[in-house]
Every structure is written in structure tokens, then in C-alpha cells.
Design a protein around this motif. Structure first.
Motif, PDB file in Angstrom:
ATOM      1  N   VAL A 200      -4.985   7.511   1.311  1.00  0.00           N
ATOM      2  CA  VAL A 200      -4.776   9.102   1.103  1.00  0.00           C
ATOM      3  C   VAL A 200      -4.962   9.693   2.454  1.00  0.00           C
ATOM      4  N   ARG A 201      -4.089  10.527   3.038  1.00  0.00           N
ATOM      5  CA  ARG A 201      -4.334  11.014   4.023  1.00  0.00           C
ATOM      6  C   ARG A 201      -4.202  12.878   4.017  1.00  0.00           C
ATOM      7  N   ASN A 202      -4.683  13.310   4.958  1.00  0.00           N
ATOM      8  CA  ASN A 202      -4.630  14.787   5.114  1.00  0.00           C
ATOM      9  C   ASN A 202      -5.544  15.522   4.361  1.00  0.00           C
ATOM     10  N   VAL A 203      -6.822  14.788   4.055  1.00  0.00           N
ATOM     11  CA  VAL A 203      -7.697  15.457   3.108  1.00  0.00           C
ATOM     12  C   VAL A 203      -8.886  15.834   3.928  1.00  0.00           C
ATOM     13  N   THR A 204      -9.555  16.856   3.670  1.00  0.00           N
ATOM     14  CA  THR A 204     -10.863  17.305   4.409  1.00  0.00           C
ATOM     15  C   THR A 204     -12.166  16.775   3.780  1.00  0.00           C
ATOM     16  N   MET A 205     -11.899  16.582   2.316  1.00  0.00           N
ATOM     17  CA  MET A 205     -12.949  15.690   1.580  1.00  0.00           C
ATOM     18  C   MET A 205     -12.519  14.921   0.539  1.00  0.00           C
ATOM     19  N   GLU A 206     -13.312  13.936   0.408  1.00  0.00           N
ATOM     20  CA  GLU A 206     -12.731  13.064  -0.868  1.00  0.00           C
ATOM     21  C   GLU A 206     -14.026  12.659  -1.749  1.00  0.00           C
ATOM     22  N   ILE A 207     -14.225  12.700  -3.065  1.00  0.00           N
ATOM     23  CA  ILE A 207     -15.399  12.529  -3.892  1.00  0.00           C
ATOM     24  C   ILE A 207     -15.042  11.659  -4.729  1.00  0.00           C
ATOM     25  N   ASN A 208     -15.928  10.588  -4.976  1.00  0.00           N
ATOM     26  CA  ASN A 208     -15.987   9.716  -6.201  1.00  0.00           C
ATOM     27  C   ASN A 208     -16.534  10.657  -7.136  1.00  0.00           C
ATOM     28  N   TYR A 209     -15.696  11.253  -8.037  1.00  0.00           N
ATOM     29  CA  TYR A 209     -16.481  12.033  -8.918  1.00  0.00           C
ATOM     30  C   TYR A 209     -16.962  11.597 -10.330  1.00  0.00           C
ATOM     31  N   GLY A 210     -16.491  10.587 -11.121  1.00  0.00           N
ATOM     32  CA  GLY A 210     -16.964   9.970 -12.171  1.00  0.00           C
ATOM     33  C   GLY A 210     -16.314   8.778 -12.496  1.00  0.00           C
ATOM     34  N   ILE A 211     -16.707   8.019 -13.450  1.00  0.00           N
ATOM     35  CA  ILE A 211     -16.092   7.002 -14.146  1.00  0.00           C
ATOM     36  C   ILE A 211     -16.435   7.454 -15.677  1.00  0.00           C
ATOM     37  N   GLU A 212     -15.286   6.700 -16.491  1.00  0.00           N
ATOM     38  CA  GLU A 212     -15.141   6.886 -17.852  1.00  0.00           C
ATOM     39  C   GLU A 212     -14.721   5.731 -18.628  1.00  0.00           C
ATOM     40  N   ASN A 213     -15.145   5.520 -19.828  1.00  0.00           N
ATOM     41  CA  ASN A 213     -14.414   4.780 -20.747  1.00  0.00           C
ATOM     42  C   ASN A 213     -14.324   2.977 -20.090  1.00  0.00           C
TER      43      ASN A 213
ATOM     44  N   ILE B 163     -12.419   8.452 -11.387  1.00  0.00           N
ATOM     45  CA  ILE B 163     -11.944   9.982 -11.157  1.00  0.00           C
ATOM     46  C   ILE B 163     -12.397  10.446  -9.652  1.00  0.00           C
ATOM     47  N   PHE B 164     -11.143  10.694  -8.957  1.00  0.00           N
ATOM     48  CA  PHE B 164     -11.268  11.322  -7.539  1.00  0.00           C
ATOM     49  C   PHE B 164     -11.005  12.603  -7.324  1.00  0.00           C
ATOM     50  N   LEU B 165     -11.836  13.092  -6.418  1.00  0.00           N
ATOM     51  CA  LEU B 165     -11.274  14.845  -6.279  1.00  0.00           C
ATOM     52  C   LEU B 165     -11.195  14.632  -4.797  1.00  0.00           C
ATOM     53  N   TYR B 166     -10.051  15.330  -4.501  1.00  0.00           N
ATOM     54  CA  TYR B 166      -9.671  15.558  -3.156  1.00  0.00           C
ATOM     55  C   TYR B 166      -9.340  17.136  -2.604  1.00  0.00           C
ATOM     56  N   HIS B 167      -9.482  17.055  -1.359  1.00  0.00           N
ATOM     57  CA  HIS B 167      -9.087  18.381  -0.851  1.00  0.00           C
ATOM     58  C   HIS B 167      -8.127  18.303   0.348  1.00  0.00           C
ATOM     59  N   PHE B 168      -7.045  18.656   0.159  1.00  0.00           N
ATOM     60  CA  PHE B 168      -6.071  18.292   1.061  1.00  0.00           C
ATOM     61  C   PHE B 168      -6.035  19.398   2.169  1.00  0.00           C
ATOM     62  N   SER B 169      -5.725  18.959   3.440  1.00  0.00           N
ATOM     63  CA  SER B 169      -5.857  20.297   4.317  1.00  0.00           C
ATOM     64  C   SER B 169      -4.314  20.863   4.396  1.00  0.00           C
TER      65      SER B 169
ATOM     66  N   MET C  16       1.048  -1.245  -0.175  1.00  0.00           N
ATOM     67  CA  MET C  16      -0.107  -0.095   0.035  1.00  0.00           C
ATOM     68  C   MET C  16       0.917   1.210  -0.094  1.00  0.00           C
ATOM     69  N   VAL C  17       0.512   2.108  -0.745  1.00  0.00           N
ATOM     70  CA  VAL C  17       1.195   3.547  -0.823  1.00  0.00           C
ATOM     71  C   VAL C  17       0.359   4.425   0.233  1.00  0.00           C
ATOM     72  N   THR C  18       1.033   5.274   0.820  1.00  0.00           N
ATOM     73  CA  THR C  18       0.488   6.649   1.559  1.00  0.00           C
ATOM     74  C   THR C  18       0.752   7.686   0.928  1.00  0.00           C
ATOM     75  N   ILE C  19      -0.214   8.381   0.506  1.00  0.00           N
ATOM     76  CA  ILE C  19      -0.110  10.055   0.095  1.00  0.00           C
ATOM     77  C   ILE C  19      -0.946  10.971   0.899  1.00  0.00           C
ATOM     78  N   ASN C  20       0.352  11.978   1.191  1.00  0.00           N
ATOM     79  CA  ASN C  20      -0.266  13.115   2.103  1.00  0.00           C
ATOM     80  C   ASN C  20      -0.414  14.410   1.331  1.00  0.00           C
ATOM     81  N   SER C  21      -0.236  14.229   0.112  1.00  0.00           N
ATOM     82  CA  SER C  21      -0.138  15.775  -0.437  1.00  0.00           C
ATOM     83  C   SER C  21      -0.437  15.666  -2.041  1.00  0.00           C
ATOM     84  N   TYR C  22      -0.922  16.832  -2.506  1.00  0.00           N
ATOM     85  CA  TYR C  22      -0.894  16.987  -4.049  1.00  0.00           C
ATOM     86  C   TYR C  22       0.460  16.589  -4.666  1.00  0.00           C
ATOM     87  N   ASN C  23       1.618  16.938  -4.111  1.00  0.00           N
ATOM     88  CA  ASN C  23       3.006  16.660  -4.660  1.00  0.00           C
ATOM     89  C   ASN C  23       3.174  15.246  -4.681  1.00  0.00           C
ATOM     90  N   GLU C  24       3.072  14.585  -3.411  1.00  0.00           N
ATOM     91  CA  GLU C  24       3.180  13.106  -3.422  1.00  0.00           C
ATOM     92  C   GLU C  24       2.406  12.372  -4.200  1.00  0.00           C
TER      93      GLU C  24
END
Length: 152
Positions: free
Chosen positions: A81-94, A146-152, A1-9
């Protein structure tokens, strides 16, 4: 498992297959509960005797949408995926279904991060999702989530 703390990561994983989930068995009880929840009682999913005797797969099969609904559960086994204030399942494509998933099949999700975009503080992540079936060459499906994230 990978841990993701920010946009840059997250951005560092762009273009990479980042992992696979554990195996999950789709049994008849799960199929029946999904049929009940969605009111989709098509015989190929819920009538074991008819499916064995008349169906093309010689057993019941999982609903295609049941297999899609496993994405959030299986994704959480791949990426924390850590340090998020909101995570949204935004869509599926193709999405394309490559083959049916017979009852009692083991499936796992393979995920590739295709793109990571910062949209003024909202991070949009496009992930190729491939549902693999144990001992099968073709995946059950391939497509983009497609996922949308708001990182804190």
C-alpha cells in the motif's frame, strides 16, 4: 503481491481474496522470544520435554497471540500500500482459533478485502485474515483485521 496506490484502487479489491503471503516457519527460538517479550511462559509453549510427554500436541505450540502478531509482517507480503502518510492497525474482530500451531510449522496468511470505506479522508479497510498451516485442512485462525490509511 498487489500494489495499491489510492482509495479507488483499494475499493476495486473489495470482496476479493487478494492473495497469500509466503510461508513462515515458527520455530522454538521465535516462541521462546515471544514468551520472554510477553512474560507468558506457559509450559505448553516453552517446555519441550513436558510438552512432548504430557501435552495434547506432543510438541510445544506457538502462542495464539504470537500467530496474530505475524499479521502485519505477512500482510506486507500480500499488499504493497503506497502513497500513505499514515497507516494504523486499528482493530481485530471475530477471531477464532481453529487449531494449535505446533513448533516448526509453516504458516501463511490468506487475505480477503471485505470492505473499503472512505471516512472523510481516512480509509478504513476490513480484511479477513486466515492463517493457514502447511498440510492442514483447518486454519490456525480466521478473523477480521481493520486497517486505517491516510493517502497522500
Amino acid at each position: 503481491m498487489v500494489t495499491i496506490n489510492s482509495y479507488n484502487e483499494y475499493k476495486a479489491y473489495e470482496g476479493q481474496m487478494i492473495g497469500v503471503s509466503g510461508w513462515h516457519t515458527i520455530d522454538q527460538d521465535q516462541i521462546d522470544k515471544f514468551a520472554e517479550a510477553t512474560l507468558d511462559y506457559q509450559w505448553i509453549h516453552v517446555d519441550k520435554e513436558k510438552a512432548e510427554n504430557e501435552g495434547p500436541f506432543k510438541s510445544t505450540i506457538a502462542h495464539g497471540y504470537l500467530t496474530l502478531s505475524l499479521i502485519p509482517y505477512l500482510w506486507k507480503q500480500i499488499a504493497d500500500v503506497r502513497n500513505v502518510t499514515m497507516e494504523i492497525n486499528y482493530g481485530i474482530e471475530n477471531f477464532r482459533f481453529g487449531q494449535a500451531v505446533p513448533v516448526n510449522s509453516d504458516v501463511q496468511l490468506q487475505a480477503t478485502v471485505k470492505s473499503v470505506t472512505n471516512l472523510k479522508g481516512t480509509v478504513k479497510v476490513l480484511v479477513e485474515a486466515k492463517l493457514l498451516i502447511r498440510d492442514q485442512r483447518k486454519p490456525a485462525y480466521t478473523g477480521d483485521v481493520i486497517f486505517l490509511y491516510h493517502f497522500s
